[in-house]
Design a protein around this motif. Structure first.
Motif, PDB file in Angstrom:
ATOM      1  N   UNK A  26      51.132  42.184  45.496  1.00 17.27           N
ATOM      2  CA  UNK A  26      50.301  41.918  44.435  1.00 17.27           C
ATOM      3  C   UNK A  26      48.825  41.693  44.376  1.00 17.27           C
ATOM      4  N   UNK A  28      46.893  39.831  42.707  1.00 19.05           N
ATOM      5  CA  UNK A  28      45.798  38.839  43.269  1.00 19.05           C
ATOM      6  C   UNK A  28      46.092  38.317  43.919  1.00 19.05           C
ATOM      7  N   UNK A  29      46.924  38.167  44.952  1.00 17.83           N
ATOM      8  CA  UNK A  29      47.109  37.615  46.246  1.00 17.83           C
ATOM      9  C   UNK A  29      46.130  39.113  46.662  1.00 17.83           C
ATOM     10  N   UNK A  32      42.441  37.565  46.611  1.00 20.91           N
ATOM     11  CA  UNK A  32      42.325  36.149  46.746  1.00 20.91           C
ATOM     12  C   UNK A  32      42.027  36.005  48.517  1.00 20.91           C
ATOM     13  N   UNK A  35      38.385  38.182  48.590  1.00 24.34           N
ATOM     14  CA  UNK A  35      37.965  37.123  49.013  1.00 24.34           C
ATOM     15  C   UNK A  35      37.206  35.941  49.606  1.00 24.34           C
ATOM     16  N   UNK A  62      31.826  37.136  45.994  1.00 23.10           N
ATOM     17  CA  UNK A  62      33.059  36.749  45.678  1.00 23.10           C
ATOM     18  C   UNK A  62      32.948  35.739  44.648  1.00 23.10           C
ATOM     19  N   UNK A  64      30.959  36.806  41.363  1.00 28.54           N
ATOM     20  CA  UNK A  64      30.987  37.642  40.361  1.00 28.54           C
ATOM     21  C   UNK A  64      31.870  38.816  40.892  1.00 28.54           C
ATOM     22  N   UNK A  66      33.961  40.153  42.489  1.00 24.30           N
ATOM     23  CA  UNK A  66      35.933  39.826  41.984  1.00 24.30           C
ATOM     24  C   UNK A  66      36.513  39.421  41.677  1.00 24.30           C
ATOM     25  N   UNK A  67      35.882  38.185  41.073  1.00 23.43           N
ATOM     26  CA  UNK A  67      35.655  37.313  39.080  1.00 23.43           C
ATOM     27  C   UNK A  67      36.201  38.676  39.277  1.00 23.43           C
ATOM     28  N   UNK A  68      35.606  39.452  37.975  1.00 20.61           N
ATOM     29  CA  UNK A  68      35.682  40.447  37.166  1.00 20.61           C
ATOM     30  C   UNK A  68      36.824  41.566  37.481  1.00 20.61           C
ATOM     31  N   UNK A  70      39.044  40.100  39.191  1.00 15.28           N
ATOM     32  CA  UNK A  70      40.470  39.048  38.824  1.00 15.28           C
ATOM     33  C   UNK A  70      40.964  39.480  37.602  1.00 15.28           C
ATOM     34  N   UNK A  71      39.621  39.133  37.347  1.00 15.19           N
ATOM     35  CA  UNK A  71      39.618  39.074  35.255  1.00 15.19           C
ATOM     36  C   UNK A  71      40.369  40.294  34.645  1.00 15.19           C
ATOM     37  N   UNK A  74      44.137  40.570  35.522  1.00 14.69           N
ATOM     38  CA  UNK A  74      44.510  39.534  34.191  1.00 14.69           C
ATOM     39  C   UNK A  74      45.031  40.706  33.369  1.00 14.69           C
ATOM     40  N   UNK A  75      44.015  40.984  32.377  1.00 15.38           N
ATOM     41  CA  UNK A  75      44.101  41.460  31.573  1.00 15.38           C
ATOM     42  C   UNK A  75      45.588  42.770  31.624  1.00 15.38           C
ATOM     43  N   UNK A  77      47.882  42.276  33.429  1.00 20.03           N
ATOM     44  CA  UNK A  77      48.762  41.839  33.779  1.00 20.03           C
ATOM     45  C   UNK A  77      50.194  42.597  34.102  1.00 20.03           C
TER      46      UNK A  77
END
Lengths: 169, 318
Positions: A26, A28-29, A32, A35, A62, A64, A66-68, A70-71, A74-75, A77
């Motif tokens: 996965x 997202x995992x 993480x 991170x 971690x 900025x 990595x958030x992008x 993850x973003x 997510x988009x 999906x």
């Protein structure tokens, strides 16, 4: 807790988390765990006497970049089909070759660490923010300016790509 | 008087939790006052035990994880948000002798690092809930918090330049003659606005805008996991208030009264100001929020940096 022990612990966490990044199906995992690896790296920097670098590692990587990541994940999906396909790629025939090469690199690294002067010992001097700033805008001035050129170019191209198409001003 | 560190840590933790819990009640009472209605006034004197009633209600609700959720991430999300806010309090110097790591030489950067990590809580909550409303809320939160973090960081550079240190203790000491809110007025305003966006409070609570997204990123959360988001939000408000106090309002400094009391008065005043803003301002549209940030706050904070730098160089006689 002695410095050597904490450095070893953070290093182990970073390596284990990175291994998890490679083996997760996965996305997202995996992100993480990445991170976690970056946070362990920041702890490593801090215990080696570079708190400024540690904080920048957390803020920039971690907090900025990595958030992008993850973003974006997510988009798009990704659903169950992608996960099963991803799982089908993690087969022994696929990971055996790279693992051998990585093991070779690891042996070289351990050999080099054992024979060089890399073993620093506990005499660690802390480099504060002022010292980092003085050396960045002193001896490393040229590198800083080159990096800023690169970032400006990136900014301009991002602005160009992100402009409103076919829209009259 | 030197107080041992474990006591400082435990008392600070308890105080933060207490402030976060009580401010949920104070907010409802104050909103009632602003809107000319009583607010919760039945439980205990002046409705003060409403907090206890709410806590009991939340603890006794069924702790439920939706079957379609990504379970580990769903459990992780509220914990990350809560931990990040609590860790930020570690570097706030409450009085000259009462702080966990107030003289950390990268203190301000540490606060920023933890704010950066707090973004994960909303983003992961939105993603792991496997719910369209939650996902939309999570995406809005990510974009909003990352953008406003930029202006927040830039607005603080003026303070760091004037004080010459990232340590919050040194920044408070540098304000012994003049609070930074006067020379850094632009920076203070930008920081306040960015702080509201960072804690996603009204008027910037688009990640959980209830008339369009249900409850946004925490739609699927219930019981104490929802309670942790809730407490983290109020602890975040207290955190931003404490930061503004430390950075712009001279921290513990003030005449006659003891340092702790000055700190508390300033923080409580700012928390009430946050609540007043909630009652007074309507919520903007999402694109208005983003363009306000990038087109107004970013240039203003850059102008603030340039002006501060120029004045500092002029004073130094360069």
């Amino acid at each position: 807790m002695s410095v050597d022990f904490s450095v070893g612990l953070y290093g182990l966490i970073a390596i284990a988390a990175t291994a998890m990044v490679i083996t997760r199906a996965r996305p997202v995992h995996a992100l993480l765990y990445m991170v976690v690896a970056l946070l362990a790296l920041a702890c490593l920097f801090d215990s080696l006497g570079a708190p400024f670098a540690a904080m920048l590692d957390v803020i920039v990587y971690a907090g900025a970049i990595m958030v992008l990541f993850v973003f974006v994940v997510m988009m798009i999906n990704l659903g169950q089909p992608d996960e099963t396909r991803e799982r089908s790629w993690i087969t022994p025939s696929n990971w055996f070759g790279p693992s051998v090469l990585a093991a070779l690199l690891l042996t070289t690294l351990i050999f080099a660490l054992g024979h060089g002067d890399a073993a620093t010992g506990p005499n660690i001097t802390e480099v504060g923010p002022t010292a980092v700033g003085m050396s960045l805008f002193g001896p490393y001035m040229l590198t800083v300016e080159l990096a800023s050129f690169l970032l400006l170019a990136g900014l301009v191209s991002a602005f160009h790509i992100g402009r409103a198409l076919g829209e009259k001003r | 008087m030197i107080v041992p560190m474990p006591i400082i840590i435990v008392v600070t933790f308890a105080a933060v939790m207490g402030v976060a819990a009580v401010s949920t009640m104070v907010e409802r009472r104050l909103l009632g006052f602003f809107q000319d209605r009583p607010g919760p006034n039945r439980v205990g004197p002046f409705g003060m035990f409403q907090v206890v009633a709410d806590a009991v209600k939340m603890l006794f609700k069924q702790d439920w994880v939706p079957p379609f959720a990504d379970k580990p991430v769903f459990l992780l999300a509220p914990i990350v948000g809560f931990m990040a806010v609590l860790l930020e309090f570690g570097v706030i110097p409450i009085t000259p002798h009462w702080s966990i790591a107030g003289d950390l030489n990268v203190g301000l950067l540490f606060v920023f690092a933890m704010m950066g990590l707090a973004v994960y809580s909303v983003v992961l909550a939105g993603w792991s809930s496997n719910n369209k409303f939650a996902l939309l809320g999570g995406m809005r939160a990510a974009a909003q918090m990352i953008s406003y973090e930029v202006f927040m960081g830039l607005s603080l550079l003026g303070v760091v330049m004037t004080a010459g240190s990232f340590s919050l203790h040194d920044i408070v000491l540098a304000q012994s003659r003049c609070w930074f809110v006067i020379p850094q007025f632009l920076g203070c305003i930008v920081f306040l606005i960015a702080g509201i966006a960072e804690t996603h409070r009204l008027p910037f609570d688009l990640p959980e805008g209830e008339n369009e997204l249900g409850a946004g990123f925490h739609t699927e959360y219930s019981g104490m996991k929802f309670g942790m988001f809730f407490l983290a939000e109020y602890a975040g408000v207290a955190m931003i208030s404490a930061l503004i106090t430390t950075l712009y309002l001279g921290g513990w400094g003030g005449p006659i009264l003891p340092p702790f009391l000055w700190f508390a008065i300033k923080v409580v005043f700012l928390i009430c100001f946050f609540i007043l803003l909630r009652a007074a301002l309507p919520r903007p549209r999402y694109d208005q929020l983003m363009s306000f940030g990038w087109k107004i706050l970013l240039p203003v904070s850059l102008i603030n940096i340039v002006l501060t730098g120029a004045i500092l160089l002029w004073q130094a006689g360069a």
